[in-house]
Design a protein around this motif. Structure first.
Motif, PDB file in Angstrom:
ATOM      1  N   VAL A 175       6.306   2.920   0.802  1.00  0.00           N
ATOM      2  CA  VAL A 175       6.383   2.235  -0.489  1.00  0.00           C
ATOM      3  C   VAL A 175       5.419   2.886  -1.477  1.00  0.00           C
ATOM      4  CG1 VAL A 175       5.969   0.057  -1.702  1.00  0.00           C
ATOM      5  CG2 VAL A 175       7.197   0.062   0.482  1.00  0.00           C
ATOM      6  N   TYR A 176       4.152   3.052  -1.081  1.00  0.00           N
ATOM      7  CA  TYR A 176       3.155   3.637  -1.981  1.00  0.00           C
ATOM      8  C   TYR A 176       3.509   5.073  -2.361  1.00  0.00           C
ATOM      9  CZ  TYR A 176      -0.093  -0.254  -1.756  1.00  0.00           C
ATOM     10  OH  TYR A 176      -0.694  -1.486  -1.888  1.00  0.00           O
ATOM     11  N   ASN A 177       3.960   5.868  -1.402  1.00  0.00           N
ATOM     12  CA  ASN A 177       4.322   7.261  -1.698  1.00  0.00           C
ATOM     13  C   ASN A 177       5.497   7.339  -2.668  1.00  0.00           C
ATOM     14  OD1 ASN A 177       2.303   8.233  -0.017  1.00  0.00           O
ATOM     15  ND2 ASN A 177       3.663   8.473   1.739  1.00  0.00           N
ATOM     16  N   ASN A 178       6.471   6.467  -2.480  1.00  0.00           N
ATOM     17  CA  ASN A 178       7.621   6.462  -3.384  1.00  0.00           C
ATOM     18  C   ASN A 178       7.259   5.931  -4.763  1.00  0.00           C
ATOM     19  OD1 ASN A 178      10.140   7.537  -2.166  1.00  0.00           O
ATOM     20  ND2 ASN A 178       9.571   6.110  -0.546  1.00  0.00           N
ATOM     21  N   LEU A 179       6.378   4.945  -4.832  1.00  0.00           N
ATOM     22  CA  LEU A 179       5.915   4.460  -6.138  1.00  0.00           C
ATOM     23  C   LEU A 179       5.213   5.580  -6.894  1.00  0.00           C
ATOM     24  CD1 LEU A 179       4.609   0.911  -5.174  1.00  0.00           C
ATOM     25  CD2 LEU A 179       6.588   1.439  -6.616  1.00  0.00           C
ATOM     26  N   ALA A 180       4.392   6.344  -6.189  1.00  0.00           N
ATOM     27  CA  ALA A 180       3.688   7.462  -6.826  1.00  0.00           C
ATOM     28  C   ALA A 180       4.677   8.512  -7.327  1.00  0.00           C
ATOM     29  CB  ALA A 180       2.686   8.082  -5.853  1.00  0.00           C
ATOM     30  N   ALA A 181       5.681   8.837  -6.522  1.00  0.00           N
ATOM     31  CA  ALA A 181       6.671   9.849  -6.911  1.00  0.00           C
ATOM     32  C   ALA A 181       7.513   9.372  -8.090  1.00  0.00           C
ATOM     33  CB  ALA A 181       7.577  10.187  -5.720  1.00  0.00           C
ATOM     34  N   LEU A 182       7.943   8.119  -8.059  1.00  0.00           N
ATOM     35  CA  LEU A 182       8.749   7.581  -9.159  1.00  0.00           C
ATOM     36  C   LEU A 182       7.934   7.470 -10.444  1.00  0.00           C
ATOM     37  CD1 LEU A 182      10.664   4.808  -7.169  1.00  0.00           C
ATOM     38  CD2 LEU A 182      11.621   6.959  -8.044  1.00  0.00           C
ATOM     39  N   GLY A 183       6.661   7.130 -10.307  1.00  0.00           N
ATOM     40  CA  GLY A 183       5.786   7.069 -11.476  1.00  0.00           C
ATOM     41  C   GLY A 183       5.542   8.439 -12.071  1.00  0.00           C
ATOM     42  N   ALA A 184       5.269   9.416 -11.220  1.00  0.00           N
ATOM     43  CA  ALA A 184       5.028  10.783 -11.699  1.00  0.00           C
ATOM     44  C   ALA A 184       6.270  11.353 -12.389  1.00  0.00           C
ATOM     45  CB  ALA A 184       4.615  11.684 -10.528  1.00  0.00           C
ATOM     46  N   ALA A 185       7.437  10.902 -11.952  1.00  0.00           N
ATOM     47  CA  ALA A 185       8.690  11.366 -12.557  1.00  0.00           C
ATOM     48  C   ALA A 185       9.020  10.620 -13.848  1.00  0.00           C
ATOM     49  CB  ALA A 185       9.837  11.198 -11.556  1.00  0.00           C
ATOM     50  N   GLY A 186       8.233   9.589 -14.175  1.00  0.00           N
ATOM     51  CA  GLY A 186       8.469   8.843 -15.399  1.00  0.00           C
ATOM     52  C   GLY A 186       9.580   7.816 -15.302  1.00  0.00           C
ATOM     53  N   LEU A 187       9.967   7.453 -14.090  1.00  0.00           N
ATOM     54  CA  LEU A 187      11.037   6.481 -13.917  1.00  0.00           C
ATOM     55  C   LEU A 187      10.532   5.041 -13.850  1.00  0.00           C
ATOM     56  CD1 LEU A 187      13.227   8.446 -11.358  1.00  0.00           C
ATOM     57  CD2 LEU A 187      13.719   8.026 -13.778  1.00  0.00           C
ATOM     58  N   ILE A 188       9.271   4.872 -13.469  1.00  0.00           N
ATOM     59  CA  ILE A 188       8.641   3.546 -13.443  1.00  0.00           C
ATOM     60  C   ILE A 188       7.251   3.674 -14.035  1.00  0.00           C
ATOM     61  CG2 ILE A 188       9.935   2.768 -11.420  1.00  0.00           C
ATOM     62  CD1 ILE A 188       7.298   3.193  -9.797  1.00  0.00           C
ATOM     63  N   GLU A 189       6.647   2.523 -14.362  1.00  0.00           N
ATOM     64  CA  GLU A 189       5.284   2.547 -14.873  1.00  0.00           C
ATOM     65  C   GLU A 189       4.371   1.767 -13.954  1.00  0.00           C
ATOM     66  OE1 GLU A 189       4.780   0.724 -18.721  1.00  0.00           O
ATOM     67  OE2 GLU A 189       5.676  -1.149 -18.079  1.00  0.00           O
ATOM     68  N   LYS A 190       3.130   2.191 -13.906  1.00  0.00           N
ATOM     69  CA  LYS A 190       2.098   1.526 -13.125  1.00  0.00           C
ATOM     70  C   LYS A 190       1.072   0.971 -14.103  1.00  0.00           C
ATOM     71  CE  LYS A 190      -1.591   2.455  -9.804  1.00  0.00           C
ATOM     72  NZ  LYS A 190      -2.220   3.513  -8.971  1.00  0.00           N
ATOM     73  N   LEU A 191       0.772  -0.311 -13.945  1.00  0.00           N
ATOM     74  CA  LEU A 191      -0.265  -0.945 -14.763  1.00  0.00           C
ATOM     75  C   LEU A 191      -1.389  -1.392 -13.848  1.00  0.00           C
ATOM     76  CD1 LEU A 191       1.813  -3.254 -17.105  1.00  0.00           C
ATOM     77  CD2 LEU A 191       0.664  -1.149 -17.704  1.00  0.00           C
ATOM     78  N   ASN A 192      -2.604  -1.098 -14.240  1.00  0.00           N
ATOM     79  CA  ASN A 192      -3.756  -1.573 -13.490  1.00  0.00           C
ATOM     80  C   ASN A 192      -4.287  -2.818 -14.169  1.00  0.00           C
ATOM     81  OD1 ASN A 192      -3.799   0.545 -11.536  1.00  0.00           O
ATOM     82  ND2 ASN A 192      -4.517   1.899 -13.139  1.00  0.00           N
TER      83      ASN A 192
ATOM     84  N   HIS B 206      -6.564  -6.760 -13.572  1.00  0.00           N
ATOM     85  CA  HIS B 206      -7.684  -7.301 -12.814  1.00  0.00           C
ATOM     86  C   HIS B 206      -7.239  -7.813 -11.441  1.00  0.00           C
ATOM     87  CE1 HIS B 206      -6.089 -10.986 -14.650  1.00  0.00           C
ATOM     88  NE2 HIS B 206      -6.731 -11.664 -13.719  1.00  0.00           N
ATOM     89  N   GLU B 207      -5.950  -7.992 -11.252  1.00  0.00           N
ATOM     90  CA  GLU B 207      -5.414  -8.433  -9.962  1.00  0.00           C
ATOM     91  C   GLU B 207      -4.897  -7.259  -9.123  1.00  0.00           C
ATOM     92  OE1 GLU B 207      -2.454 -11.358 -10.961  1.00  0.00           O
ATOM     93  OE2 GLU B 207      -3.939 -12.941 -10.767  1.00  0.00           O
ATOM     94  N   GLY B 208      -5.034  -6.036  -9.607  1.00  0.00           N
ATOM     95  CA  GLY B 208      -4.548  -4.865  -8.891  1.00  0.00           C
ATOM     96  C   GLY B 208      -3.406  -4.198  -9.636  1.00  0.00           C
ATOM     97  N   SER B 209      -2.839  -3.196  -9.020  1.00  0.00           N
ATOM     98  CA  SER B 209      -1.762  -2.429  -9.648  1.00  0.00           C
ATOM     99  C   SER B 209      -0.450  -3.198  -9.613  1.00  0.00           C
ATOM    100  CB  SER B 209      -1.579  -1.097  -8.933  1.00  0.00           C
ATOM    101  OG  SER B 209      -2.746  -0.326  -9.031  1.00  0.00           O
ATOM    102  N   ARG B 210       0.305  -3.051 -10.678  1.00  0.00           N
ATOM    103  CA  ARG B 210       1.627  -3.644 -10.793  1.00  0.00           C
ATOM    104  C   ARG B 210       2.586  -2.555 -11.270  1.00  0.00           C
ATOM    105  NH1 ARG B 210      -0.651  -6.985  -8.383  1.00  0.00           N
ATOM    106  NH2 ARG B 210      -0.930  -9.171  -8.812  1.00  0.00           N
ATOM    107  N   TYR B 211       3.842  -2.664 -10.852  1.00  0.00           N
ATOM    108  CA  TYR B 211       4.840  -1.649 -11.159  1.00  0.00           C
ATOM    109  C   TYR B 211       6.040  -2.301 -11.843  1.00  0.00           C
ATOM    110  CZ  TYR B 211       1.970   0.856  -7.851  1.00  0.00           C
ATOM    111  OH  TYR B 211       0.897   1.424  -7.212  1.00  0.00           O
TER     112      TYR B 211
END
Length: 146
Positions: free
Chosen positions: A61-78, A80-85
């Protein structure tokens, strides 16, 4: 949730970004692109997908989130409760509540935001894939309960 993209649409998105189309990646991307409001944690996604894929690991899950984020297909928000996608939509503002952690997207349709992004990209000779701005504050429900 919004209707999920078709498999053909998902395959085209992944192919356009040079990503392999694994079953888990397709399911993860479909889930994230179907979100109407807010963003999910990696743990939320893992729990949802592990019901369909019992051998799925958190690392996948984490590896795919990183790949999809790097490709610009999803966004990651940091937050105070942690990362959200969440899904990458048209340029928007993420409203992040410091009380409850809720994240909502505000599609403001402001040419000013687009102009700022274009000027910044030109100045930095930068190829923009997606745009989001985060604003922290307190939502109406938290203000009413305070």
């Amino acid at each position: 949730m919004a209707p999920p993209p078709t498999t053909t649409e998902l395959l085209a998105m992944l192919d356009s970004r040079g990503l392999a189309a694994t079953t888990q990646r397709l399911a993860l991307l479909s889930t994230l692109l179907s979100i109407e409001e807010g963003h999910l944690s990696a743990e939320d996604l893992y729990r949802d997908l592990s019901e369909r894929f019992p051998t799925l690991s958190r690392a996948t899950v984490y590896n795919n989130l990183a790949a999809l984020g790097a490709a610009g297909l999803i966004e990651k928000l940091n937050t105070h409760e942690g990362s959200r996608y969440g899904p990458v939509t048209q340029p928007h503002v993420n409203l992040v509540c410091l009380g409850c952690g809720q994240i909502s997207d505000a599609l403001i349709g402001d040419e000013g935001l687009t102009s700022v992004v274009e000027r910044a990209a030109e100045a930095g000779e930068f190829a923009v894939r997606s745009v989001s701005v985060s604003v922290s504050g307190v939502c109406a429900a938290c203000r009413a309960g305070a």
